[in-house]
Design an enzyme around this catalytic site. Structure first.
Site, PDB file in Angstrom:
ATOM      1  N   GLU A 101      26.486 -13.352  58.979  1.00 21.02           N
ATOM      2  CA  GLU A 101      26.664 -12.568  60.316  1.00 21.02           C
ATOM      3  C   GLU A 101      27.381 -11.242  59.588  1.00 21.02           C
ATOM      4  OE1 GLU A 101      26.048 -11.443  63.016  1.00 21.02           O
ATOM      5  OE2 GLU A 101      27.012 -12.564  64.723  1.00 21.02           O
ATOM      6  N   PHE A 155      35.389  -0.053  66.839  1.00 21.14           N
ATOM      7  CA  PHE A 155      34.258   0.002  67.006  1.00 21.14           C
ATOM      8  C   PHE A 155      33.593   0.326  65.661  1.00 21.14           C
ATOM      9  CE2 PHE A 155      29.888   0.938  68.099  1.00 21.14           C
ATOM     10  CZ  PHE A 155      29.195  -0.231  68.550  1.00 21.14           C
ATOM     11  N   ARG A 168      22.382   1.836  61.726  1.00 20.74           N
ATOM     12  CA  ARG A 168      22.367   0.949  61.157  1.00 20.74           C
ATOM     13  C   ARG A 168      21.808   0.926  59.473  1.00 20.74           C
ATOM     14  NH1 ARG A 168      21.830  -3.713  64.508  1.00 20.74           N
ATOM     15  NH2 ARG A 168      20.431  -3.335  66.355  1.00 20.74           N
TER      16      ARG A 168
END
Ligand code: 5GP
Length: 177
Positions: A101, A155, A168
């Site tokens: 993950e 965040f 990303r």
């Protein structure tokens, strides 16, 4: 219109820091699994960079699988509910499963996946490896077996982690206020 610009992203981990830590995690995994076969399960989309870099340093016989979950709604808010977008997997009975993950936050995704494995397969072992661990917002008692860095309640974007689908592709990890 995207309300965050590249200049707004404050660096947290450089490309070198990420790669060095990933090599250390790989060394731990190599010494745990030794020559045993592993099924590395990359949780899309966020873990794609981490998983593909990590497996390059793993020495055991290894197969890669990709599953897709979503828990984040739009922008920076988690929905608090995990959706299995695509979770088709081969027969993992008797196999060593390593779930990879990007970040463990509330832990709901990790719990969902660990429960999913336990309900569907009698694996030889199931381990959870997360690049980032945002411990402060945990809502479950789950902890990763392997992790890269502990982080504060920020965040995060970059290196697989997105904001509205963007960022990303960054080689580093940063945060936005
Ligand atoms: P959890 O289920 O542990 O709350 O969250 C896991 C998922 O939420 C991660 O796989 C990731 O997709 C998303 N997530 C959690 N925190 C962040 C963050 O700071 N930034 C981004 N981009 N995604 C996050």
């Amino acid at each position: 219109m995207l309300d965050i610009k590249l200049e707004d992203i404050k660096p947290l981990f450089t490309e070198d820091e990420l790669q060095n830590r990933i090599k250390e995690i790989a060394a731990e995994l190599n010494s745990f699994y030794k020559v045993e076969e592993v099924y590395a399960i990359c949780v899309l989309k966020g873990a794609v960079m981490f998983a593909t870099d990590l497996v390059k340093y793993l020495d055991m016989p290894l197969k890669m699988e990709f599953i897709r979950l979503s828990s984040y709604g739009t922008g920076r808010n988690t929905t608090g509910k995990v959706n299995a977008v695509d979770i088709s997997l081969p027969d993992l009975n008797g196999k060593n499963v390593l779930i990879i993950e990007d970040i463990i936050d509330t832990g709901l995704t990790a719990k969902f996946l660990m429960d999913f494995m336990a309900c569907n397969f009698k694996t030889k072992s199931t381990k959870f490896c997360s690049l980032l661990d945002k411990k402060i917002s945990r809502k479950t008692d789950i902890e990763p077996d392997y992790y890269g860095f502990h982080i504060d309640d920020k965040f995060i974007v970059g290196y697989g982690l997105d904001y509205e689908g963007y960022f990303r592709n960054l080689k580093f990890i940063g945060y936005v206020e």
